[in-house]
Scaffold this motif. Sequence first.
Motif, short mmCIF file in Angstrom:
data_model
loop_
_atom_site.label_atom_id
_atom_site.label_comp_id
_atom_site.label_asym_id
_atom_site.label_seq_id
_atom_site.Cartn_x
_atom_site.Cartn_y
_atom_site.Cartn_z
N ASP A 7 0.84 -1.20 0.00
CA ASP A 7 0.00 0.00 0.00
C ASP A 7 0.87 1.25 0.00
O ASP A 7 0.53 2.24 -0.63
CB ASP A 7 -0.91 0.02 1.24
CG ASP A 7 -1.98 -1.06 1.19
OD1 ASP A 7 -2.31 -1.52 0.07
OD2 ASP A 7 -2.49 -1.44 2.26
N GLU A 8 2.00 1.18 0.71
CA GLU A 8 2.91 2.33 0.78
C GLU A 8 3.49 2.65 -0.60
O GLU A 8 3.63 3.81 -0.97
CB GLU A 8 4.04 2.08 1.78
CG GLU A 8 3.60 2.01 3.23
CD GLU A 8 3.00 0.66 3.62
OE1 GLU A 8 3.21 -0.35 2.90
OE2 GLU A 8 2.30 0.62 4.64
N THR A 9 3.83 1.61 -1.36
CA THR A 9 4.37 1.81 -2.70
C THR A 9 3.34 2.47 -3.59
O THR A 9 3.63 3.42 -4.32
CB THR A 9 4.84 0.48 -3.31
OG1 THR A 9 5.85 -0.09 -2.47
CG2 THR A 9 5.39 0.68 -4.72
N ILE A 10 2.10 1.98 -3.54
CA ILE A 10 1.02 2.56 -4.35
C ILE A 10 0.81 4.02 -3.95
O ILE A 10 0.67 4.90 -4.81
CB ILE A 10 -0.29 1.75 -4.18
CG1 ILE A 10 -0.12 0.34 -4.73
CG2 ILE A 10 -1.46 2.47 -4.86
CD1 ILE A 10 0.09 0.25 -6.22
N ALA A 11 0.79 4.31 -2.65
CA ALA A 11 0.59 5.69 -2.19
C ALA A 11 1.75 6.57 -2.65
O ALA A 11 1.54 7.70 -3.10
CB ALA A 11 0.48 5.71 -0.67
N TYR A 12 2.97 6.06 -2.57
CA TYR A 12 4.15 6.83 -2.97
C TYR A 12 4.12 7.14 -4.47
O TYR A 12 4.38 8.27 -4.89
CB TYR A 12 5.42 6.08 -2.60
CG TYR A 12 6.70 6.83 -2.90
CD1 TYR A 12 7.00 8.02 -2.25
CD2 TYR A 12 7.60 6.35 -3.83
CE1 TYR A 12 8.17 8.71 -2.52
CE2 TYR A 12 8.77 7.03 -4.11
CZ TYR A 12 9.05 8.21 -3.45
OH TYR A 12 10.19 8.90 -3.73
N VAL A 13 3.79 6.14 -5.28
CA VAL A 13 3.70 6.36 -6.72
C VAL A 13 2.60 7.37 -7.03
O VAL A 13 2.76 8.24 -7.89
CB VAL A 13 3.46 5.02 -7.46
CG1 VAL A 13 3.12 5.25 -8.93
CG2 VAL A 13 4.68 4.12 -7.34
N GLY A 14 1.49 7.29 -6.30
CA GLY A 14 0.42 8.27 -6.47
C GLY A 14 0.88 9.68 -6.17
O GLY A 14 0.56 10.63 -6.89
N ILE A 15 1.68 9.83 -5.12
CA ILE A 15 2.21 11.15 -4.76
C ILE A 15 3.15 11.64 -5.85
O ILE A 15 3.08 12.80 -6.28
CB ILE A 15 2.94 11.09 -3.40
CG1 ILE A 15 1.92 10.89 -2.27
CG2 ILE A 15 3.76 12.35 -3.16
CD1 ILE A 15 2.55 10.55 -0.92
N LEU A 16 4.05 10.77 -6.32
CA LEU A 16 5.00 11.16 -7.37
C LEU A 16 4.28 11.58 -8.65
O LEU A 16 4.69 12.51 -9.32
CB LEU A 16 5.96 10.02 -7.68
CG LEU A 16 6.98 9.67 -6.60
CD1 LEU A 16 7.79 8.46 -7.03
CD2 LEU A 16 7.90 10.85 -6.31
N ALA A 17 3.19 10.88 -8.97
CA ALA A 17 2.45 11.18 -10.20
C ALA A 17 1.39 12.25 -9.98
O ALA A 17 0.69 12.61 -10.91
CB ALA A 17 1.79 9.89 -10.72
N LYS A 18 1.31 12.75 -8.73
CA LYS A 18 0.33 13.77 -8.37
C LYS A 18 -1.09 13.32 -8.71
O LYS A 18 -1.87 14.02 -9.33
CB LYS A 18 0.64 15.11 -9.04
CG LYS A 18 1.98 15.68 -8.61
CD LYS A 18 2.22 17.04 -9.21
CE LYS A 18 3.62 17.51 -8.93
NZ LYS A 18 3.87 18.13 -7.72
N LEU A 19 -1.39 12.06 -8.29
CA LEU A 19 -2.70 11.47 -8.53
C LEU A 19 -3.40 11.20 -7.22
O LEU A 19 -2.78 10.83 -6.23
CB LEU A 19 -2.55 10.14 -9.28
CG LEU A 19 -1.95 10.19 -10.68
CD1 LEU A 19 -1.75 8.78 -11.21
CD2 LEU A 19 -2.86 10.98 -11.60
N GLU A 20 -4.70 11.38 -7.22
CA GLU A 20 -5.53 10.95 -6.10
C GLU A 20 -6.29 9.74 -6.60
O GLU A 20 -7.18 9.85 -7.44
CB GLU A 20 -6.48 12.06 -5.67
CG GLU A 20 -5.76 13.24 -5.05
CD GLU A 20 -6.73 14.31 -4.56
OE1 GLU A 20 -7.89 13.98 -4.29
OE2 GLU A 20 -6.29 15.47 -4.47
N LEU A 21 -5.94 8.56 -6.09
CA LEU A 21 -6.52 7.32 -6.57
C LEU A 21 -7.59 6.81 -5.62
O LEU A 21 -7.42 6.83 -4.40
CB LEU A 21 -5.43 6.25 -6.71
CG LEU A 21 -4.27 6.57 -7.65
CD1 LEU A 21 -3.21 5.49 -7.56
CD2 LEU A 21 -4.77 6.72 -9.08
N SER A 22 -8.70 6.34 -6.21
CA SER A 22 -9.73 5.69 -5.40
C SER A 22 -9.21 4.30 -5.02
O SER A 22 -8.19 3.84 -5.55
CB SER A 22 -11.02 5.56 -6.21
OG SER A 22 -10.83 4.65 -7.28
N GLU A 23 -9.90 3.63 -4.13
CA GLU A 23 -9.47 2.28 -3.72
C GLU A 23 -9.47 1.35 -4.92
O GLU A 23 -8.57 0.52 -5.06
CB GLU A 23 -10.36 1.75 -2.60
CG GLU A 23 -10.14 2.43 -1.26
CD GLU A 23 -8.69 2.35 -0.80
OE1 GLU A 23 -8.07 1.27 -0.90
OE2 GLU A 23 -8.16 3.38 -0.34
#
Length: 98
Positions: A7-23
Motif C-alpha cells: 500500500d505504501e508503494t502505491i501511495a508513494y507512486v500516487g504522490i509522485l504522479a500527483k494522482l488521487e486514486l480511489s481504492e
Amino acid sequence: MANIISDETIAYVGILAKLELSEEEKERARKDMGEMLDYIDQLNELDTSAVEPMSHVFPVNNVFREDVVTNGDGRNDTLANAPFKKDGGFEVPKTVTG
C-alpha cells in the motif's frame, strides 16, 4: 503474481504522479505494476550473454554538416508588408505600462 506491491508503494507512486486514486484505482494500479514486474522477471530469464550491448536498435551515424546559409535571411520579404519598420525590424506600439 510473484511481486507484492505494498500500500505504501502505491501511495508513494500516487504522490509522485500527483494522482488521487480511489481504492478501486489503487487495486488496478497494484495489479498493473505486479504484471509489469512479472514481465521484467520473465525478461531477466533470457540468456543475453551473446548479445552485444547497444544504445540504439538501428546504427547511428553522425549527421553533422557545415552550417552554411543557403537561402539568405529573408528579412526584406518578411518586412515587406509591415505597416511600420524600424532598424530592420517590426515597430510596434509600446505596451508596458508604469
